[in-house]
Design an enzyme around this catalytic site. Sequence first.
Site, PDB file in Angstrom:
ATOM      1  N   ASP A 165     -13.019   9.814   6.801  1.00  0.00           N
ATOM      2  CA  ASP A 165     -13.234  10.549   8.051  1.00  0.00           C
ATOM      3  C   ASP A 165     -14.229  11.677   7.813  1.00  0.00           C
ATOM      4  OD1 ASP A 165      -9.728  10.206   8.446  1.00  0.00           O
ATOM      5  OD2 ASP A 165     -11.319   9.018   9.404  1.00  0.00           O
ATOM      6  N   TRP A 210      -6.613   7.267  -0.467  1.00  0.00           N
ATOM      7  CA  TRP A 210      -7.427   8.378  -0.971  1.00  0.00           C
ATOM      8  C   TRP A 210      -7.649   9.389   0.141  1.00  0.00           C
ATOM      9  CZ3 TRP A 210     -10.004   9.003  -5.784  1.00  0.00           C
ATOM     10  CH2 TRP A 210     -11.061   9.924  -5.822  1.00  0.00           C
ATOM     11  N   PRO A 251     -12.791   1.557  15.956  1.00  0.00           N
ATOM     12  CA  PRO A 251     -12.832   2.414  17.151  1.00  0.00           C
ATOM     13  C   PRO A 251     -14.227   2.958  17.452  1.00  0.00           C
ATOM     14  CG  PRO A 251     -11.022   3.060  15.716  1.00  0.00           C
ATOM     15  CD  PRO A 251     -11.734   1.965  15.014  1.00  0.00           C
ATOM     16  N   ARG A 255     -15.421   4.504   4.193  1.00  0.00           N
ATOM     17  CA  ARG A 255     -16.247   5.652   4.549  1.00  0.00           C
ATOM     18  C   ARG A 255     -15.392   6.904   4.501  1.00  0.00           C
ATOM     19  NH1 ARG A 255     -17.985   6.478  10.578  1.00  0.00           N
ATOM     20  NH2 ARG A 255     -15.889   7.365  10.558  1.00  0.00           N
ATOM     21  N   ARG A 275       3.215  14.235  -2.386  1.00  0.00           N
ATOM     22  CA  ARG A 275       2.797  15.629  -2.176  1.00  0.00           C
ATOM     23  C   ARG A 275       3.329  16.572  -3.240  1.00  0.00           C
ATOM     24  NH1 ARG A 275       2.622  13.856   3.153  1.00  0.00           N
ATOM     25  NH2 ARG A 275       4.906  13.710   3.216  1.00  0.00           N
ATOM     26  N   SER A 328      19.305  -2.295 -30.357  1.00  0.00           N
ATOM     27  CA  SER A 328      19.835  -3.411 -31.129  1.00  0.00           C
ATOM     28  C   SER A 328      19.368  -4.727 -30.518  1.00  0.00           C
ATOM     29  CB  SER A 328      21.364  -3.379 -31.137  1.00  0.00           C
ATOM     30  OG  SER A 328      21.859  -3.495 -29.814  1.00  0.00           O
ATOM     31  N   GLU A 361       0.828  -1.194   0.000  1.00  0.00           N
ATOM     32  CA  GLU A 361       0.000   0.000   0.000  1.00  0.00           C
ATOM     33  C   GLU A 361       0.869   1.252   0.000  1.00  0.00           C
ATOM     34  OE1 GLU A 361      -3.731   0.007   2.237  1.00  0.00           O
ATOM     35  OE2 GLU A 361      -3.011   1.825   3.227  1.00  0.00           O
TER      36      GLU A 361
END
Lengths: 651, 651
Positions: free
Chosen positions: B155, B91, B198, B153, B64, B480, B59
Site C-alpha cells: 500500500d 509483510w 480494486p 506492491r 505483535r 533412550s 498464510e
Amino acid sequence: SVNQSSTMSDSSGASNSGGDSSKESSRCSTPVLDAYRSDRLRDKMRRRMESGDRWFSLEFFPPRTASGAVNLISRFDRMGSGGPLFIDITWHPAGDPGSDKETSSMMIASTAVNYCGLESILHLTCCNQSKEKITGYLAKAKHLGLKNIMALRGDPIGEDWEEEEDGFNYAIDLVKHIRSEFDDYFDICVAGYPTGHPEAESYEADLRHLKEKVDAGADFVITQLFFRPDTFLKFLDDCRAIGITCPILPGIFPIQGYQSLRQLVKLSKLEVPEEITQVIEPIKDNDAAIRNYGIQQAVEMCRVLLDSGKVPGVHFYTLNREVATMEVLRQLGLWIEDPRRPLPWAVSAHPKRKVEDVRPIFWASRPKSYIYRTQDWDDFPNGRWGNSSSPAFGELNDYYLFYLKSKSSKDALLQMWGEELQNEESVFEVFTCYITAQPNRCGHKVMCLPWNDEPLAPETNLLKDELEKVNRRGVLTINSQPNINGKPSTDPIVGWGPPGGYVFQKAYLEFFTSSENVTALLKVLKKYEPRVNYHIVNVNGRNLTNAPEMQPNAVTWGIFAGREIVQPTVVDPVSFMYWKDEAFALWIEQWGKLYEDESPSRMIIKYIHDNYFLVNLVDNDFPLENCLWQVIDDMFELLDAPPELHSEETV
Amino acid sequence: SVNQSSTMSDSSGASNSGGDSSKESSRCSTPVLDAYRSDRLRDKMRRRMESGDRWFSLEFFPPRTASGAVNLISRFDRMGSGGPLFIDITWHPAGDPGSDKETSSMMIASTAVNYCGLESILHLTCCNQSKEKITGYLAKAKHLGLKNIMALRGDPIGEDWEEEEDGFNYAIDLVKHIRSEFDDYFDICVAGYPTGHPEAESYEADLRHLKEKVDAGADFVITQLFFRPDTFLKFLDDCRAIGITCPILPGIFPIQGYQSLRQLVKLSKLEVPEEITQVIEPIKDNDAAIRNYGIQQAVEMCRVLLDSGKVPGVHFYTLNREVATMEVLRQLGLWIEDPRRPLPWAVSAHPKRKVEDVRPIFWASRPKSYIYRTQDWDDFPNGRWGNSSSPAFGELNDYYLFYLKSKSSKDALLQMWGEELQNEESVFEVFTCYITAQPNRCGHKVMCLPWNDEPLAPETNLLKDELEKVNRRGVLTINSQPNINGKPSTDPIVGWGPPGGYVFQKAYLEFFTSSENVTALLKVLKKYEPRVNYHIVNVNGRNLTNAPEMQPNAVTWGIFAGREIVQPTVVDPVSFMYWKDEAFALWIEQWGKLYEDESPSRMIIKYIHDNYFLVNLVDNDFPLENCLWQVIDDMFELLDAPPELHSEETV
C-alpha cells in the site's frame, strides 16, 4: 579438570570373536577402521615391539624380463599372504631402476604398494648421482605411494673413487638429503654390517659411522647377512652400547645352493664359518640337500636370535624365491595366514587411498584393474559412494599390463577353455566346469575365466549348486554373492572388519546371457519390482535399469562396536557402464584372441561379445531367502513355455 | 545407441509397506533419500499436479509480541503436522518486517524454514523502497534459507501516489528485480484478483497486468479471497484464455466472526454476496454459530473448486488461528498427518542443510537447539559423522529464544515440577511421573521436563516400565532408545525413511545420576567391555569414556531398496562434551530458576547440577536383548551389597 580416558583395548572379550583378535594384522589395515593408529612403518614396528608380536620382512630384486615381472607380482601376492610387515626392493643403477619400465625397481616397488597392498621399502643408491636426480627419484617414489626408503651409497664406478664435493659420498649424505628435502615424509632405513663394512677402517669406526647415519635421520637398520647368531647379537650389543637405539633387524640368507653361496661370499667379502663349509662341501652337487640344510641352518639361527628377546623381527634375502624362505618362516611360526580382512576387497597401500572404504562390486575379482583405472583420482570414496555422475574411470587400453596379466600361458588357457569351440554351448560348458571344479571334456580343470583369475572364492562356493544350474543353461555368471543377515564379522567365509561386529549382504548376481533370455527376463522382473534392482546392458550401449535415478545401492555393510557403519560395496549404475566395457572386452582380449582370426571358435566368441547382454541383479530383501534363483527359474519357465505365451516384444 | 531407463516408481509393491507410499510427503523430505527429486516449490507443485494429489497451504501474519512469536512457532509445529505444501508470512512495512526482531516477518519465515522444517514463502512489498533496500532483504532472506518470495506492491503511503522513475511502482517491477538480481534462485508468487484489483482500470486490464507479472518471471499465482466458487472458476478460465499457464491457487477465507468479516470487506473492497449476508446478519452476535457457518461455507466452496478438476491446491488465510482452518481441511480430507518421517529427527528446510542426514543422538528431544547451535556451519555431515575433532557448536547463551522457549508458563512448570522440593527424591519423583504419565503428589501430570518439551515419544514408551524402575532409584533418564534388529521401515513406532526397507538401532540410555552411583557403575562396566560403550561426565569436566579414540558410534541405521545405507544417528564423544554443557545448564535455567535464590528448592537443584554425572551407555550387540537394564541392576546390586564389597575407590 581431570580428564581420564580409558581407551577400549583390542580385547577379545566379545563372544563371537575368533582367532587372536589382539594381534594387529600385518596387512595394511584401513585407517578408516583403525583411524587412530598411525600407519607409518616405524610406528607399526613400535607397536609390535610393545606387544612382543614378532614380524618378518622380505627382500626382492627387480626382474630382468617382462614375464619375470608378471611372476614376481604373483609371488608378492603369495608371499604377502603370510603377513610380512614389509618388503623391500633393491636398486641397481645399471637396470634403469627409476624408470617406468615394468622391470624397474621403482615400478616393482610401486606395484607392491598399489596393487598388492604391501608396505614396501625402495632401496636407493646415491653415489655418482646428482642431487637433482636423487630428488627426482624421491619425488616420483612419493607420488607413486612409496613411503619408505633404504638409503645406500651403492657401488662406485671403478675400483678407486674420490669424494665429490657437494655430491653424495656416503649413505649418510643421502639420509641428510632426504630429511632436508622431504622432512619427515619417508621412513628411512640404513644398512648395518655385523662384522663391519669391508671398506671401513675398523669395526669400531664402522659402528660410529652407523651411529652417525642413524642420528642423521634413519628410523631403523637392516643388517648384511651373517652366518652365526652370535655375530649379530654381539653387533647388536655394541650398537646399543654406543647409543644406537632404533630397531636393528638381522638380514637372514637361507643358503639355497652351492654356487649362490660362493657368489655371495665373493660379493660380501664374508667368510663362511668352518661348521658350515664342513657340511656344504660334501654335498655341493646335491641342490636339494643344500637347500634343506640351508633351511635348517636359518631356522636354528633365527630361533637363537628370537629367543634372545632382543630381536623384534627377521629380514630375509629371498633372491626372489619362495620355497626356502616360506619353509623357514613356517617352522619359526612367523608365517601367519591371517584370514581376517579389514574390508571385503583387496586394499591398496597408497597413502592417498588411506580412507578408501567403498567400491563398486563389479571389480571384486579384478581389484588390480580397479586400482589401475582409478589411479588418477585425487580422493577416494569414504563412507558413501555418493552421487558422482562422472567418476572418471581411466580407460583400460592394455589388458596385458604386468600386474593385470593372467598367470596362465596361452597353451594352458586353450586347454582350459577349449582348443576348439563347437557352439555357444561349448562356452556354457567351460563356465560350468569352472563353477563345479570338474575337469572339462579334455580332462583339464578350469582354474580361471577371463573375469576371474582365481578359482571360486569360498563365499561364492556357497552358491555352487545354484550357479551350476544356471550356467548350464547359458546364464554365464561372472560375479555373485549370497544374502547375509547379520553373521558375526569373524565368520571364516563371509566375515570382515574388526571382531565383535555383524556383517550383512544383499544377494547379487551378474551374468552374460543371450538377448532371447533377456526378453523373457524383463517380463519376469516386472513382477519383482521393487524388490529386485536390475541393470542390463550390451556392448552397443543398450541400457535398461530400474535403479532410481542411477543411485548406488549398498550390497555389503557391517556394524561394529563403537564405530560408524562401514559400507564397503555398492552396485553403482554409473560405474557399471565403465565396467561393462571391460567385461565385454575381456571376451575378445583374453579368450577370442587365443584363436585364429576368422576361425569358427573366434567367431563364436565374437558372436557372444556382440549379441549377449551383461545383467546384474540385486535382491534388496536381504532378510528373506534369495529370490534371484527364482527369477532365473521363472525366466527359463517362460522361455520353455509354448510359443503363444511369448509376446512379440523383443529387446 | 538407444538408452532406455525405466525408473522405479514409488510403487507399494513391497510386502511390508504401510500406508499409501505413492504419495509424496509434504514434509520437506531429504533429498539425500530422494536425491533425484528437485525440492523447488514449483517442482513439488508440478509433481503433485501430475499425480493428482491435491494440497493445501496456510498464510500467517507476523506476531505483535514476543510471546505471540512463541505461540506462533508452536502453531507452525501443530499445523505443519497436517502436511501443508507451504506456508507464507505476510509483510507489513510498519512492523520492521526485515529486521532481526522475533516479531519480524523475516525472522518468523526463517524460523518456519529452519526450525519447523516448513517450505515457506516470504511476502515482500516494494513500493516506497529503494532497490538497494529490496536487494538487501532478498539477500538476507536467501542467507537465512528462504527460497520463495511473494512479490507485492504494497500500500503506497497516502491516498494518491505518483510513479517513481526507477523505483518500484508495481509488483511486476519487483518480479523483474528479483529475476535480474537473483536469477532463478527464488520461486516467485504473485497475487491475482478474481474480480479484478480494486484500483485497476477494468477486469480485463487487470488480467493483462497479471499475465505481464507472470511473464516477467512469476512461478504461480495466489488469489485474493472470494465468496463464490464460480467467481474463482471464471477467473481461472479467463486467465487460461489469455495464456497464463502457471498454477493459480484460490485464497480461501473461512469466515471466523462478524467483525472480522466486516473489516475484511472494508480492506478488500469486496462485496459479500446476498446468500451469505442473509445467514450472517441474524446470528451476528453468535460467534460460535458464525464460525460453524464459516466452516460450512468454506468446505462447500472448496469441494466445488476441487471437484472442478482445475484446482490443484487451496490456500487458507488463517488469521493465525487454527481451529476453523483445521476443521475445514479435515472435512475436505486434505489434512493428512503423515506418520512417515524421512529421518528419525526433525529435518530443517534450509537449503544448505539439504544433504544433512546424520546427527548426534543427544539433541533428539531438542532439535531446535541443535539447529541453532549448528546454524553457522557451511556444510553438514552426510553419510557419516566422521572424525571432526572440532565440530564448533555455537554456544547456547539464551535459553529463552522464542523458538527454544518452553510452551509452559512458570506457574504450570511449578505445578508439574514442584512448588517446593524436599530433597533429591522429590526430583526422582518428578522424573518418574513424567515417565509413567501418572499425576504427581499434587495431582498434576508432568507433561515435560527441562530436556523434553513433549511427553514420552511412542518409541520411548516401549521402555516405560524399565525406565520407571530406574528413575525411581535416581537414574534420571533424559534420552533412550530400544535396540531394533531389522524392523520394517514402515513400522508405526520406530520406522522412518522410504517404505520397503529395514531399520536398526543399538540400545541407548542417557541419564543423570549421583557420583556414588557412578563409582559402582564403573566397576560394573568393566565386565561389559567391549559390548557396552560408555561416556561419563560432570559439569566440571570429569570425563571417562571407553570410546575408541573418541570415534563416533552408529546407533541408528536403515537399509533401503536401491540405496546406500542411511545412518542418521550417532553417539559422538566429541559432541557429547558440547551437549553436556547444555544438559547441565538446563537444570538451572529451566528448573532451578523457578525458585528463589538461596531457597532450599533451588539449593537441591544446584546440588544435583554440581554433583551428579551425565552418563550415556550404548549396547553394541543389537541382535541380543538389551543388556543396559542389567547393567543398571548390577550397579544397584553392588550399591545395595554390604559395605565390605565396596572398594575405597571413588570417582
